[in-house]
Structure formats: C-alpha cells, structure tokens
Design a protein around this motif. Structure first.
Motif, PDB file in Angstrom:
ATOM      1  N   GLU A   1       0.831  -1.209   0.000  1.00  0.00           N
ATOM      2  CA  GLU A   1       0.000   0.000   0.000  1.00  0.00           C
ATOM      3  C   GLU A   1       0.862   1.254   0.000  1.00  0.00           C
ATOM      4  O   GLU A   1       0.565   2.230  -0.700  1.00  0.00           O
ATOM      5  CB  GLU A   1      -0.936  -0.019   1.209  1.00  0.00           C
ATOM      6  N   ARG A   2       1.926   1.226   0.793  1.00  0.00           N
ATOM      7  CA  ARG A   2       2.819   2.389   0.818  1.00  0.00           C
ATOM      8  C   ARG A   2       3.487   2.601  -0.536  1.00  0.00           C
ATOM      9  O   ARG A   2       3.626   3.726  -0.997  1.00  0.00           O
ATOM     10  CB  ARG A   2       3.893   2.217   1.900  1.00  0.00           C
ATOM     11  N   ILE A   3       3.886   1.511  -1.180  1.00  0.00           N
ATOM     12  CA  ILE A   3       4.547   1.625  -2.472  1.00  0.00           C
ATOM     13  C   ILE A   3       3.567   2.097  -3.542  1.00  0.00           C
ATOM     14  O   ILE A   3       3.929   2.887  -4.413  1.00  0.00           O
ATOM     15  CB  ILE A   3       5.194   0.275  -2.855  1.00  0.00           C
ATOM     16  N   ALA A   4       2.320   1.629  -3.461  1.00  0.00           N
ATOM     17  CA  ALA A   4       1.308   2.092  -4.416  1.00  0.00           C
ATOM     18  C   ALA A   4       1.102   3.600  -4.291  1.00  0.00           C
ATOM     19  O   ALA A   4       1.025   4.324  -5.305  1.00  0.00           O
ATOM     20  CB  ALA A   4      -0.007   1.355  -4.188  1.00  0.00           C
ATOM     21  N   GLU A   5       1.037   4.094  -3.076  1.00  0.00           N
ATOM     22  CA  GLU A   5       0.892   5.537  -2.859  1.00  0.00           C
ATOM     23  C   GLU A   5       2.124   6.290  -3.345  1.00  0.00           C
ATOM     24  O   GLU A   5       2.017   7.349  -3.964  1.00  0.00           O
ATOM     25  CB  GLU A   5       0.650   5.832  -1.380  1.00  0.00           C
TER      26      GLU A   5
END
Length: 348
Positions: free
Chosen positions: A30-34
């Motif tokens: 999720e952090r990488i997607a953001e």
C-alpha cells in the motif's frame, strides 16, 4: 551464466516477501502504491533497514527526493522483480549480493548505467554489461583464535580446512547467504568436482554449525572453535562495540592470492529498465559519493569501492591488496546449483 530458476524464485517469494512487515496500518504494498502515485523514488533494498535507513534519510536531505523502500532479503527481492517484470514500481534495486543483481540482469530487467558512474568503481566490482555497480565490498576471511591455533599454523588455502587436524575445530554458517556466495565462487573458479571434494572433506571434519556469521565469530572469540568462515567486518564491528580490537581474542586471516576463501563480494545497485529517472541516477551517484562511501567505511566497516575514498580497517589489508578468485561477480547468481550441492553433501 545461470539465473535463479522460477521455482526457486517462487519459493523465495513465498518465504521471504510475505514476511515484510506492515508500517503502521499500511502494508508495504500500500505504501509503495501511494509512493508510485506521488512520484516518489521506490527502492527495493536487500540491505536491512537498520543499516541502510539512515543513509536513505541522508540522501533525502541532500537531494530533496522522497524515498520509499521495500526491505527484504536480496534473493527474495530478485524473485519479486522477476515476478513483476516490466510492471515493477521499483526504480532502484540495492542488493546485499552480486548474485541477486546478476539474476535480475540476466532477465533483462536492468537499465544500463552511464559510463561516468561505472568508471567510479574498479572493473572487477561492477557488471561486465554495465547493468549494476558495486557500492561497498567485503572479503571472506578465516576468523581464528590465537589461543587455539597460532598464526604460524594457519592454513594458506581454504582447501586446507579438510585436513584432519581441523576436525571439530571449524565453525560455519551453512544456511547463510554469504556462505552460499563463497561456495558458488568456488564452483565458478575451481570447478564443480573440486568444490564437492572440499565440501565433503569439510563435512568429514565435523564442523560446528551456526545460524549466522556473528555466532560463528562469537564461537571463535570464546574458543568454542579454533577457526570460522565469516566476512571480515563482523570482527571489526564487534571490536568497535567492545572498545577496540585489543578487547577481543579473535583475529581475521586473509587467504593469499586467488583463493576462493578470500572472495571479495559486493553490495551493489542497479536501475530498473522502464523506471529510469533523474532521481534514480542521483541515488546511484549519491551511493558512490564521499558521504555514502565514508558511511560504509566507518559505520559498516566495509570497503568503499568508489575511487577517492579510503578506509583504514583494522586487522585488514587495503582493498587493492586483496585478490580472491578471478570471477565475474554476476556469476554468483547460480544459487540453485550451490544449494543442491550443499544438500547432497549434507551440510544443510
């Protein structure tokens, strides 16, 4: 060269990447997607967060570039990159080991680096295809306890460890990645048959096995074993914590010449094809610059590889005096064959 096979990579992916911890309520994905949406520099790091996190913060402060990192083992991240292929959000792969870089290189996923960056590092510590470059180096050594074996009796080649006089006196970490790289380097430089003979002789000498290099070094320092196969910096880090090398009993022995027991491996960096950017290049350039190279020398007790930065590592010769086996470090990617051989011999 033989890259890590898909079956092995899938196993590493399952075993390794599923353990990456969530940060707060967000998962790493999720952090990488953001971060992808926000245009941040995404780094896949095979070096642990405790070690490399402070350096990423220094880069952010120096460059103004926001960085989001995924931390896992280098082999696990190589597996991730091969699974993701051209869909990867990663712009940079920072690996603890040249073999993992070689596997991703063979898959054609790395963008060529500029000659200006490659030229900062001696040719033997970078990809012969210009796809990755080493940022720090470490030598394999034989840690020894002078109270158990005098310096004059130390073996002059790693192959001498099969001598019966070392029976029950050797410490190894056979499941450790650095031990795998050492065995792989022996396979590449000395051949499969001689490597098998060495491993069988080592097994016959009933070595004491440990989970990691630090435990091997501790065993040598305490006299549990006379010698142990480790990387050079474990002794130097332990000495720094203890207040000096004189506080410890253990010492490092470097095998002379092109002995595979003195393999000089590297941590290296590469840029992922399709995600090349000025920020990615700036990150590579930073890792090869004075601040990062000094960090590796002083904080991790590794050899800086970029020209112009010197390291005074106690109990170790200068980098230019180290030789080790004459191999292309990308060939350390043939991990499956090494693991199979270790299993056949009964060391794992």
């Amino acid at each position: 060269m033989t890259s890590l096979p898909r079956r092995l990579l899938a196993a590493l992916l399952t075993a390794g990447l599923l353990t990456t911890a969530a940060c707060g309520e967000q998962t790493v994905d999720e952090r990488i997607a953001e971060a992808s949406e926000d245009g941040e520099l995404i780094v896949y790091s095979g070096r642990n967060e405790k070690l490399i996190g402070p350096l990423l913060e220094k880069f952010e402060q120096a460059s103004g570039v926001d960085v989001t990192a995924r931390y896992a083992g280098s082999a696990e991240l190589a597996a991730q990159l091969l699974e993701e292929g051209g869909r990867t959000p990663a712009a940079v792969f920072l690996s603890q080991d040249a073999g993992a870089l070689g596997a991703v290189q063979e898959a054609g996923l790395l963008a060529p680096l500029e000659e200006e960056l490659l030229a900062k590092v001696p040719e033997r510590y970078r990809s012969d295809e210009g796809a990755w470059v080493g940022v720090s180096g470490r030598s394999r050594v034989l840690a020894y306890n002078p109270g158990e074996i005098p310096e004059s009796d130390l073996p002059q080649t790693v192959f001498d460890l099969t001598d019966p006089r070392f029976k029950g006196k050797i410490g190894v970490a056979p499941t450790n990645a650095s031990f795998h790289s050492f065995v792989t380097a022996m396979r590449v430089s000395a051949g499969e048959e001689r490597t098998r003979e060495f491993l069988e002789g080592l097994k016959a000498n009933e070595p004491k096995t440990y989970n990691n290099n630090l435990l091997v070094l501790d065993a040598v320092d305490k006299g549990e074993v006379a010698v142990g196969l480790v990387n050079h910096y474990y002794l130097l880090e332990k000495a720094a914590e203890a207040g000096g090398l004189e506080k410890l009993t253990a010492r490092n022995h470097v095998f002379p010449g092109d002995d595979p027991g003195s393999l000089v491996n590297v941590a290296g960096v590469a840029v992922l094809k399709g995600n090349e950017s000025g920020d990615a290049r700036a990150f590579v350039e930073y890792l090869l610059g004075p601040e990062a190279q000094t960090y590796f020398a002083e904080e991790t007790k590794e050899y800086p590889l970029a020209s112009g930065v010197e390291a005074d590592l106690e109990d170790m010769p200068p980098l230019e005096e180290l030789q080790g086996p004459d191999i292309d470090l990308s060939e350390l990617s043939s991990l499956q064959e090494t693991l199979a051989l270790l299993d056949e011999v009964g060391l794992t």
